[in-house]
Design an enzyme around this catalytic site. Structure first.
Site, PDB file in Angstrom:
ATOM      1  N   HIS A  18      30.799  80.075  77.016  1.00 25.09           N
ATOM      2  CA  HIS A  18      31.896  81.055  76.975  1.00 25.09           C
ATOM      3  C   HIS A  18      33.245  80.351  77.135  1.00 25.09           C
ATOM      4  O   HIS A  18      34.207  80.643  76.416  1.00 25.09           O
ATOM      5  CB  HIS A  18      31.759  82.063  78.118  1.00 25.09           C
ATOM      6  CG  HIS A  18      30.569  82.972  78.028  1.00 25.09           C
ATOM      7  ND1 HIS A  18      29.694  83.151  79.057  1.00 25.09           N
ATOM      8  CD2 HIS A  18      30.121  83.765  77.028  1.00 25.09           C
ATOM      9  CE1 HIS A  18      28.759  84.023  78.712  1.00 25.09           C
ATOM     10  NE2 HIS A  18      28.981  84.406  77.473  1.00 25.09           N
ATOM     11  N   LYS A  42      22.414  98.333  81.221  1.00 28.62           N
ATOM     12  CA  LYS A  42      21.939  97.031  81.694  1.00 28.62           C
ATOM     13  C   LYS A  42      22.143  96.952  83.207  1.00 28.62           C
ATOM     14  O   LYS A  42      23.129  97.462  83.723  1.00 28.62           O
ATOM     15  CB  LYS A  42      22.748  95.896  81.045  1.00 28.62           C
ATOM     16  CG  LYS A  42      22.398  95.639  79.590  1.00 28.62           C
ATOM     17  CD  LYS A  42      23.096  94.360  79.141  1.00 28.62           C
ATOM     18  CE  LYS A  42      23.060  94.174  77.639  1.00 28.62           C
ATOM     19  NZ  LYS A  42      23.907  93.065  77.201  1.00 28.62           N
ATOM     20  N   ARG A  91      26.122  80.674  68.348  1.00 24.30           N
ATOM     21  CA  ARG A  91      25.338  79.527  68.797  1.00 24.30           C
ATOM     22  C   ARG A  91      24.434  79.087  67.653  1.00 24.30           C
ATOM     23  O   ARG A  91      24.883  78.519  66.686  1.00 24.30           O
ATOM     24  CB  ARG A  91      24.531  79.905  70.038  1.00 24.30           C
ATOM     25  CG  ARG A  91      25.361  79.938  71.286  1.00 24.30           C
ATOM     26  CD  ARG A  91      24.687  80.677  72.389  1.00 24.30           C
ATOM     27  NE  ARG A  91      24.681  82.110  72.109  1.00 24.30           N
ATOM     28  CZ  ARG A  91      24.361  83.048  72.982  1.00 24.30           C
ATOM     29  NH1 ARG A  91      23.997  82.709  74.187  1.00 24.30           N
ATOM     30  NH2 ARG A  91      24.412  84.320  72.660  1.00 24.30           N
ATOM     31  N   SER A 129      23.574  83.198  79.004  1.00 24.50           N
ATOM     32  CA  SER A 129      23.615  83.703  80.384  1.00 24.50           C
ATOM     33  C   SER A 129      22.208  84.021  80.863  1.00 24.50           C
ATOM     34  O   SER A 129      21.860  83.763  82.020  1.00 24.50           O
ATOM     35  CB  SER A 129      24.484  84.957  80.462  1.00 24.50           C
ATOM     36  OG  SER A 129      25.800  84.654  80.116  1.00 24.50           O
TER      37      SER A 129
HETATM   38  P1  ADP Z   1      26.549  89.804  74.909  1.00 26.75           P
HETATM   39  O1  ADP Z   1      25.850  90.343  76.097  1.00 26.75           O
HETATM   40  O2  ADP Z   1      27.420  90.771  74.167  1.00 26.75           O
HETATM   41  O3  ADP Z   1      25.677  88.936  74.017  1.00 26.75           O
HETATM   42  P2  ADP Z   1      27.518  87.440  76.143  1.00 26.75           P
HETATM   43  O4  ADP Z   1      28.200  87.447  77.459  1.00 26.75           O
HETATM   44  O5  ADP Z   1      26.141  86.887  76.142  1.00 26.75           O
HETATM   45  O6  ADP Z   1      27.620  88.846  75.536  1.00 26.75           O
HETATM   46  O7  ADP Z   1      28.364  86.615  75.098  1.00 26.75           O
HETATM   47  C1  ADP Z   1      29.643  87.007  74.674  1.00 26.75           C
HETATM   48  C2  ADP Z   1      30.000  86.228  73.447  1.00 26.75           C
HETATM   49  O8  ADP Z   1      29.978  84.843  73.758  1.00 26.75           O
HETATM   50  C3  ADP Z   1      29.030  86.400  72.276  1.00 26.75           C
HETATM   51  O9  ADP Z   1      29.771  86.324  71.082  1.00 26.75           O
HETATM   52  C4  ADP Z   1      28.129  85.210  72.379  1.00 26.75           C
HETATM   53  O10 ADP Z   1      27.605  84.844  71.123  1.00 26.75           O
HETATM   54  C5  ADP Z   1      29.108  84.166  72.888  1.00 26.75           C
HETATM   55  N1  ADP Z   1      28.419  83.112  73.595  1.00 26.75           N
HETATM   56  C6  ADP Z   1      27.556  83.202  74.612  1.00 26.75           C
HETATM   57  N2  ADP Z   1      27.089  81.986  74.981  1.00 26.75           N
HETATM   58  C7  ADP Z   1      27.685  81.103  74.147  1.00 26.75           C
HETATM   59  C8  ADP Z   1      27.594  79.673  73.967  1.00 26.75           C
HETATM   60  N3  ADP Z   1      26.785  78.939  74.703  1.00 26.75           N
HETATM   61  N4  ADP Z   1      28.371  79.125  73.011  1.00 26.75           N
HETATM   62  C9  ADP Z   1      29.163  79.885  72.245  1.00 26.75           C
HETATM   63  N5  ADP Z   1      29.268  81.224  72.323  1.00 26.75           N
HETATM   64  C10 ADP Z   1      28.543  81.822  73.267  1.00 26.75           C
END
Ligand code: ADP
Length: 166
Positions: A18, A42, A91, A129
């Site tokens: 992130h 969630k 990703r 996450s």
């Molecule tokens: P969601 O629950 O909507 O998937 P996340 O918190 O997991 O939200 O992720 C928010 C955004 O950040 C999404 O676009 C996700 O693809 C991106 N993201 C999460 N982890 C990574 C990572 N390791 N590298 C790049 N982008 C990421």
């Protein structure tokens, strides 16, 4: 005119992935609103307040970045804030299908909203996450996956949990 993008997500918790998208996003946009989705369906590990604090600490209180939370449809929140660009991270190929559907659904809901994707760096493409929470719950090493204050908060959560469950 300043170009501000919305970076929505669960951020439960914020990872280096992130953070990398935020840092790269700031090279393209003048400002970012990191918006924590407060989804009642969630059950998050961290409260919205805890997630907000972790993001602010990781960013180091950069004035170009605002951290907020929202409930309901992301496009409604974007409209309320007067933002028409959504930033999302990609990703692996596996992200593509979901993100493609989401971007198109959001465009259908509000044609003025466009989604911009950024590729994650090769060091972060495997970080999510959900996996981080799993690694933390099993006592794994979190170095390089999340900023240190987040690792500390994760350790706190799981130490507490294991003490609570004899
Ligand atoms: P969601 O629950 O909507 O998937 P996340 O918190 O997991 O939200 O992720 C928010 C955004 O950040 C999404 O676009 C996700 O693809 C991106 N993201 C999460 N982890 C990574 C990572 N390791 N590298 C790049 N982008 C990421």
């Amino acid at each position: 005119m300043k170009r501000v993008a919305l970076y929505p997500g669960s951020f439960d918790p914020m990872t280096h992935g992130h953070l990398s998208i935020i840092h790269r996003g700031l090279k393209t946009f003048d400002g970012l609103v990191v918006a924590i989705a407060n989804n009642s369906k969630k059950t998050p590990l961290f409260s919205v307040e805890e997630r907000k604090e972790m993001i602010l600490t990781a960013i180091g209180h950069d004035p170009r970045v605002e951290v907020d939370s929202f409930q309901g449809l992301m496009v409604d929140y974007a409209k309320r804030r007067g933002i028409s660009i959504v930033l999302r991270g990609l990703r692996a190929v596996s992200d593509f299908e979901y993100e493609f559907q989401l971007a198109n659904m959001n465009r259908k809901l509000d044609p003025t909203v466009d989604t911009v994707f950024m590729m994650t760096g090769e060091d972060y493409f495997y970080i999510s996450s959900q996996l981080v929470r799993e690694v933390a719950s099993l006592g794994g090493n979190l170095e390089g996956l999340v900023p240190e204050p987040v690792a500390e908060a994760l350790r706190g959560k799981f130490v507490k949990t294991s003490k609570e469950q004899p």
